[in-house]
Design a protein around this motif. Structure first.
Motif, mmCIF file in Angstrom:
data_model
loop_
_atom_site.group_PDB
_atom_site.id
_atom_site.type_symbol
_atom_site.label_atom_id
_atom_site.label_comp_id
_atom_site.label_asym_id
_atom_site.label_seq_id
_atom_site.Cartn_x
_atom_site.Cartn_y
_atom_site.Cartn_z
ATOM 1 N N SER A 74 3.083 5.968 -2.831
ATOM 2 C CA SER A 74 4.269 6.680 -3.281
ATOM 3 C C SER A 74 4.245 6.856 -4.798
ATOM 4 O O SER A 74 4.555 7.936 -5.318
ATOM 5 C CB SER A 74 5.518 5.917 -2.846
ATOM 6 O OG SER A 74 6.675 6.584 -3.265
ATOM 7 N N ALA A 75 3.866 5.811 -5.517
ATOM 8 C CA ALA A 75 3.790 5.899 -6.978
ATOM 9 C C ALA A 75 2.724 6.905 -7.397
ATOM 10 O O ALA A 75 2.933 7.708 -8.315
ATOM 11 C CB ALA A 75 3.497 4.522 -7.576
ATOM 12 N N ALA A 76 1.589 6.888 -6.723
ATOM 13 C CA ALA A 76 0.514 7.834 -7.037
ATOM 14 C C ALA A 76 0.965 9.262 -6.758
ATOM 15 O O ALA A 76 0.676 10.175 -7.541
ATOM 16 C CB ALA A 76 -0.740 7.500 -6.232
ATOM 17 N N ALA A 77 1.696 9.465 -5.685
ATOM 18 C CA ALA A 77 2.191 10.801 -5.350
ATOM 19 C C ALA A 77 3.173 11.289 -6.412
ATOM 20 O O ALA A 77 3.167 12.474 -6.775
ATOM 21 C CB ALA A 77 2.858 10.803 -3.973
ATOM 22 N N ARG A 78 4.016 10.400 -6.923
ATOM 23 C CA ARG A 78 4.953 10.785 -7.983
ATOM 24 C C ARG A 78 4.202 11.189 -9.253
ATOM 25 O O ARG A 78 4.567 12.156 -9.924
ATOM 26 C CB ARG A 78 5.932 9.650 -8.285
ATOM 27 C CG ARG A 78 7.089 9.574 -7.300
ATOM 28 C CD ARG A 78 8.187 8.645 -7.783
ATOM 29 N NE ARG A 78 7.735 7.284 -8.028
ATOM 30 C CZ ARG A 78 7.614 6.336 -7.105
ATOM 31 N NH1 ARG A 78 7.904 6.613 -5.843
ATOM 32 N NH2 ARG A 78 7.200 5.136 -7.420
ATOM 33 N N ALA A 93 0.837 -1.206 0.000
ATOM 34 C CA ALA A 93 0.000 0.000 0.000
ATOM 35 C C ALA A 93 0.871 1.255 0.000
ATOM 36 O O ALA A 93 0.571 2.230 -0.698
ATOM 37 C CB ALA A 93 -0.941 0.002 1.204
ATOM 38 N N ALA A 94 1.958 1.243 0.768
ATOM 39 C CA ALA A 94 2.867 2.393 0.815
ATOM 40 C C ALA A 94 3.520 2.611 -0.544
ATOM 41 O O ALA A 94 3.675 3.759 -0.989
ATOM 42 C CB ALA A 94 3.931 2.188 1.891
ATOM 43 N N VAL A 95 3.897 1.546 -1.213
ATOM 44 C CA VAL A 95 4.497 1.654 -2.547
ATOM 45 C C VAL A 95 3.482 2.252 -3.527
ATOM 46 O O VAL A 95 3.823 3.124 -4.337
ATOM 47 C CB VAL A 95 5.010 0.281 -3.024
ATOM 48 C CG1 VAL A 95 5.353 0.288 -4.504
ATOM 49 C CG2 VAL A 95 6.217 -0.146 -2.192
ATOM 50 N N ARG A 96 2.221 1.814 -3.448
ATOM 51 C CA ARG A 96 1.177 2.355 -4.340
ATOM 52 C C ARG A 96 0.957 3.847 -4.068
ATOM 53 O O ARG A 96 0.846 4.643 -5.004
ATOM 54 C CB ARG A 96 -0.134 1.587 -4.163
ATOM 55 C CG ARG A 96 -0.149 0.225 -4.847
ATOM 56 C CD ARG A 96 -1.548 -0.377 -4.866
ATOM 57 N NE ARG A 96 -2.139 -0.525 -3.541
ATOM 58 C CZ ARG A 96 -1.955 -1.551 -2.723
ATOM 59 N NH1 ARG A 96 -1.169 -2.556 -3.093
ATOM 60 N NH2 ARG A 96 -2.546 -1.600 -1.541
#
Length: 179
Positions: free
Chosen positions: A52-56, A47-50
């Motif tokens: 982070s990707a969305a924030a990028r 979930a944290a990786v998702r």
């Protein structure tokens, strides 16, 4: 994530670098390793990786939007007679630096520098184009793009200041000023 997976620390210690800082939280290695092997850890990490990707993606979109605004914005440089520009530049420098000078006594290189400084000050409202990026990803690139547009517009309006604009631009970018 640590609090969610491990709960309360096994031990608190005084911060050795600053007694005023919060106490250091210590966890048993076995508890940490067990938590890292758990399905809950894998789910929370995914979930944290998702996120982070969305924030990028959002940051890149915001940067593209700001760069497009910068590229499209008209930069209206005040068009003045050379004597009027020089007088306003000296007045601005005197107010800013608490100095007293005159157009006739100014070194020509310094006078060009003051003229560009005054013109930049008149164009400072363009910084609103950076809204939404302050302190965020892409701010430096957007600021450089805006700076290049402003110096370019000044050089176009006043070709005799083009060399000074290039010198100031090079100095701000950390490169050596052109001869």
């Amino acid at each position: 994530m640590v609090g969610q997976l491990l709960g309360e620390p096994d031990l608190f210690r005084v911060n050795p670098y600053s007694r005023a800082a919060p106490r250091i939280r210590l966890y048993c290695v076995e508890r940490v390793e067990a938590a890292e092997r758990s399905a809950e850890f894998r789910a929370v990490t995914a979930a944290a990786v998702r996120r982070s990707a969305a924030a990028r993606v959002v940051a890149r979109r915001r940067l593209r939007e700001v760069l497009a605004r910068i590229a499209a914005a008209p930069i209206d440089v005040p068009r003045l007679a050379p004597r009027e520009l020089a007088a306003l530049a000296v007045e601005y420098r005197d107010r800013r630096d608490g100095a007293v000078g005159s157009v006739g006594s100014a070194d020509p290189g310094a006078l060009d520098r003051w003229k560009v400084d005054w013109l930049q000050h008149q164009l400072a409202r363009h910084e609103e184009l950076l809204d939404g990026l302050y302190g965020g990803a892409g701010w430096a690139a957007a600021e450089e793009s805006l700076r290049r547009r402003v110096y370019g517009a000044i050089a176009e309006a006043y070709p005799f200041l083009a060399r000074e604009c290039e010198r100031q631009l090079s100095g701000r970018e950390g490169g050596p000023p052109p001869d």
